[in-house]
Design a protein around this motif. Sequence first.
Motif, PDB file in Angstrom:
ATOM      1  N   ASP A 294     -18.786  17.396 -23.993  1.00 54.29           N
ATOM      2  CA  ASP A 294     -20.218  17.582 -24.216  1.00 54.29           C
ATOM      3  C   ASP A 294     -20.590  19.055 -24.302  1.00 54.29           C
ATOM      4  OD1 ASP A 294     -20.735  14.855 -24.240  1.00 54.29           O
ATOM      5  OD2 ASP A 294     -21.136  14.788 -22.087  1.00 54.29           O
ATOM      6  N   TYR A 295     -19.819  19.893 -23.600  1.00 52.90           N
ATOM      7  CA  TYR A 295     -20.101  21.327 -23.573  1.00 52.90           C
ATOM      8  C   TYR A 295     -18.797  22.115 -23.629  1.00 52.90           C
ATOM      9  CZ  TYR A 295     -24.693  19.974 -21.833  1.00 52.90           C
ATOM     10  OH  TYR A 295     -25.935  19.410 -21.703  1.00 52.90           O
ATOM     11  N   MET A 296     -18.879  23.298 -24.200  1.00 56.22           N
ATOM     12  CA  MET A 296     -17.822  24.295 -24.108  1.00 56.22           C
ATOM     13  C   MET A 296     -18.509  25.543 -23.563  1.00 56.22           C
ATOM     14  SD  MET A 296     -15.219  25.921 -26.968  1.00 56.22           S
ATOM     15  CE  MET A 296     -16.488  26.048 -28.205  1.00 56.22           C
ATOM     16  N   ILE A 297     -17.838  26.207 -22.641  1.00 56.89           N
ATOM     17  CA  ILE A 297     -18.420  27.405 -22.046  1.00 56.89           C
ATOM     18  C   ILE A 297     -17.481  28.570 -22.297  1.00 56.89           C
ATOM     19  CG2 ILE A 297     -19.271  28.483 -19.938  1.00 56.89           C
ATOM     20  CD1 ILE A 297     -19.618  25.563 -18.861  1.00 56.89           C
ATOM     21  N   ILE A 298     -18.019  29.633 -22.850  1.00 58.96           N
ATOM     22  CA  ILE A 298     -17.243  30.832 -23.143  1.00 58.96           C
ATOM     23  C   ILE A 298     -17.766  31.947 -22.247  1.00 58.96           C
ATOM     24  CG2 ILE A 298     -16.620  32.538 -24.900  1.00 58.96           C
ATOM     25  CD1 ILE A 298     -17.114  30.301 -26.981  1.00 58.96           C
ATOM     26  N   ALA A 299     -16.863  32.725 -21.676  1.00 59.45           N
ATOM     27  CA  ALA A 299     -17.248  33.844 -20.823  1.00 59.45           C
ATOM     28  C   ALA A 299     -16.195  34.933 -20.916  1.00 59.45           C
ATOM     29  CB  ALA A 299     -17.402  33.392 -19.378  1.00 59.45           C
ATOM     30  N   CYS A 300     -16.585  36.146 -20.545  1.00 59.17           N
ATOM     31  CA  CYS A 300     -15.673  37.285 -20.554  1.00 59.17           C
ATOM     32  C   CYS A 300     -15.458  37.772 -19.133  1.00 59.17           C
ATOM     33  CB  CYS A 300     -16.262  38.443 -21.371  1.00 59.17           C
ATOM     34  SG  CYS A 300     -16.503  38.059 -23.101  1.00 59.17           S
ATOM     35  N   GLY A 301     -14.280  38.336 -18.904  1.00 57.75           N
ATOM     36  CA  GLY A 301     -13.977  38.975 -17.630  1.00 57.75           C
ATOM     37  C   GLY A 301     -13.778  40.457 -17.852  1.00 57.75           C
ATOM     38  N   THR A 302     -13.768  41.195 -16.753  1.00 57.03           N
ATOM     39  CA  THR A 302     -13.653  42.647 -16.848  1.00 57.03           C
ATOM     40  C   THR A 302     -12.207  43.132 -16.878  1.00 57.03           C
ATOM     41  OG1 THR A 302     -13.820  42.799 -14.441  1.00 57.03           O
ATOM     42  CG2 THR A 302     -15.862  43.018 -15.710  1.00 57.03           C
ATOM     43  N   SER A 303     -11.276  42.261 -16.487  1.00 62.36           N
ATOM     44  CA  SER A 303      -9.854  42.630 -16.464  1.00 62.36           C
ATOM     45  C   SER A 303      -9.025  41.355 -16.430  1.00 62.36           C
ATOM     46  CB  SER A 303      -9.543  43.469 -15.224  1.00 62.36           C
ATOM     47  OG  SER A 303      -9.700  42.678 -14.049  1.00 62.36           O
ATOM     48  N   THR A 304      -7.728  41.486 -16.614  1.00 62.92           N
ATOM     49  CA  THR A 304      -6.831  40.338 -16.509  1.00 62.92           C
ATOM     50  C   THR A 304      -6.931  39.710 -15.130  1.00 62.92           C
ATOM     51  OG1 THR A 304      -5.335  41.336 -18.104  1.00 62.92           O
ATOM     52  CG2 THR A 304      -4.419  39.613 -16.722  1.00 62.92           C
ATOM     53  N   THR A 305      -6.996  40.535 -14.106  1.00 64.00           N
ATOM     54  CA  THR A 305      -7.113  40.031 -12.734  1.00 64.00           C
ATOM     55  C   THR A 305      -8.403  39.249 -12.557  1.00 64.00           C
ATOM     56  OG1 THR A 305      -5.843  41.923 -11.946  1.00 64.00           O
ATOM     57  CG2 THR A 305      -7.125  40.724 -10.307  1.00 64.00           C
ATOM     58  N   ASN A 306      -9.505  39.775 -13.078  1.00 65.50           N
ATOM     59  CA  ASN A 306     -10.796  39.094 -12.981  1.00 65.50           C
ATOM     60  C   ASN A 306     -10.767  37.762 -13.720  1.00 65.50           C
ATOM     61  OD1 ASN A 306     -13.889  39.223 -14.537  1.00 65.50           O
ATOM     62  ND2 ASN A 306     -13.781  39.045 -12.314  1.00 65.50           N
ATOM     63  N   VAL A 307     -10.207  37.737 -14.916  1.00 69.05           N
ATOM     64  CA  VAL A 307     -10.131  36.502 -15.698  1.00 69.05           C
ATOM     65  C   VAL A 307      -9.299  35.457 -14.965  1.00 69.05           C
ATOM     66  CG1 VAL A 307      -9.253  35.476 -17.851  1.00 69.05           C
ATOM     67  CG2 VAL A 307     -10.527  37.626 -17.911  1.00 69.05           C
ATOM     68  N   ASN A 308      -8.156  35.853 -14.417  1.00 71.15           N
ATOM     69  CA  ASN A 308      -7.323  34.908 -13.672  1.00 71.15           C
ATOM     70  C   ASN A 308      -8.036  34.396 -12.427  1.00 71.15           C
ATOM     71  OD1 ASN A 308      -5.027  34.688 -15.315  1.00 71.15           O
ATOM     72  ND2 ASN A 308      -4.276  36.647 -14.579  1.00 71.15           N
ATOM     73  N   ALA A 309      -8.759  35.253 -11.715  1.00 72.86           N
ATOM     74  CA  ALA A 309      -9.500  34.837 -10.524  1.00 72.86           C
ATOM     75  C   ALA A 309     -10.597  33.842 -10.898  1.00 72.86           C
ATOM     76  CB  ALA A 309     -10.095  36.049  -9.815  1.00 72.86           C
ATOM     77  N   ILE A 310     -11.286  34.100 -11.984  1.00 69.47           N
ATOM     78  CA  ILE A 310     -12.333  33.182 -12.445  1.00 69.47           C
ATOM     79  C   ILE A 310     -11.720  31.813 -12.751  1.00 69.47           C
ATOM     80  CG2 ILE A 310     -13.935  32.672 -14.328  1.00 69.47           C
ATOM     81  CD1 ILE A 310     -14.419  35.758 -14.496  1.00 69.47           C
ATOM     82  N   ALA A 311     -10.638  31.791 -13.520  1.00 70.21           N
ATOM     83  CA  ALA A 311      -9.985  30.529 -13.884  1.00 70.21           C
ATOM     84  C   ALA A 311      -9.503  29.789 -12.642  1.00 70.21           C
ATOM     85  CB  ALA A 311      -8.827  30.798 -14.839  1.00 70.21           C
ATOM     86  N   ASP A 312      -8.898  30.511 -11.694  1.00 61.98           N
ATOM     87  CA  ASP A 312      -8.414  29.889 -10.459  1.00 61.98           C
ATOM     88  C   ASP A 312      -9.559  29.301  -9.643  1.00 61.98           C
ATOM     89  OD1 ASP A 312      -5.803  30.543 -11.100  1.00 61.98           O
ATOM     90  OD2 ASP A 312      -5.748  32.318  -9.795  1.00 61.98           O
ATOM     91  N   ASN A 313     -10.670  30.031  -9.552  1.00 56.55           N
ATOM     92  CA  ASN A 313     -11.810  29.549  -8.774  1.00 56.55           C
ATOM     93  C   ASN A 313     -12.453  28.324  -9.399  1.00 56.55           C
ATOM     94  OD1 ASN A 313     -12.016  31.185  -6.423  1.00 56.55           O
ATOM     95  ND2 ASN A 313     -12.607  32.895  -7.716  1.00 56.55           N
ATOM     96  N   ILE A 314     -12.559  28.304 -10.709  1.00 54.75           N
ATOM     97  CA  ILE A 314     -13.107  27.117 -11.372  1.00 54.75           C
ATOM     98  C   ILE A 314     -12.220  25.909 -11.098  1.00 54.75           C
ATOM     99  CG2 ILE A 314     -13.558  26.015 -13.607  1.00 54.75           C
ATOM    100  CD1 ILE A 314     -14.515  28.796 -14.578  1.00 54.75           C
ATOM    101  N   ALA A 315     -10.919  26.052 -11.298  1.00 60.66           N
ATOM    102  CA  ALA A 315      -9.989  24.934 -11.074  1.00 60.66           C
ATOM    103  C   ALA A 315     -10.031  24.466  -9.626  1.00 60.66           C
ATOM    104  CB  ALA A 315      -8.572  25.360 -11.466  1.00 60.66           C
ATOM    105  N   PHE A 316     -10.045  25.398  -8.677  1.00 61.49           N
ATOM    106  CA  PHE A 316     -10.062  25.046  -7.258  1.00 61.49           C
ATOM    107  C   PHE A 316     -11.338  24.289  -6.900  1.00 61.49           C
ATOM    108  CE2 PHE A 316     -11.196  25.840  -2.854  1.00 61.49           C
ATOM    109  CZ  PHE A 316     -10.029  25.479  -2.192  1.00 61.49           C
TER     110      PHE A 316
END
Length: 84
Positions: free
Chosen positions: A40-62
């Motif tokens: 129903d939805y796709m969400i696109i977002a940017c991170g400030t660094s590789t570490t930030n992007v990985n942390a965001i992905a990990d937090n969403i999954a968790f």
Amino acid sequence: MTKKTLKSKDLKDIIIEILEDNKAADIVPIDLKGKSDICDYMIIACGTSTTNVNAIADNIAFKLKHDVSPTPTTRNEGKSEGKW
């Protein structure tokens, strides 16, 4: 904690909240209702660094795994490279 059963709009709002809490930038939810059979939805977002992007992905999954029932099907591309 009791898991919540959510509608797609509620799930979208939770994911956006997680993105904001993790300092994601340029968050863009795209409404695909009636245009896609798989979501129903796709969400696109940017991170400030590789570490930030990985942390965001990990937090969403968790948070989805531990707080939402049934755990929604998610797709996460580029996680190993931090290029979400």
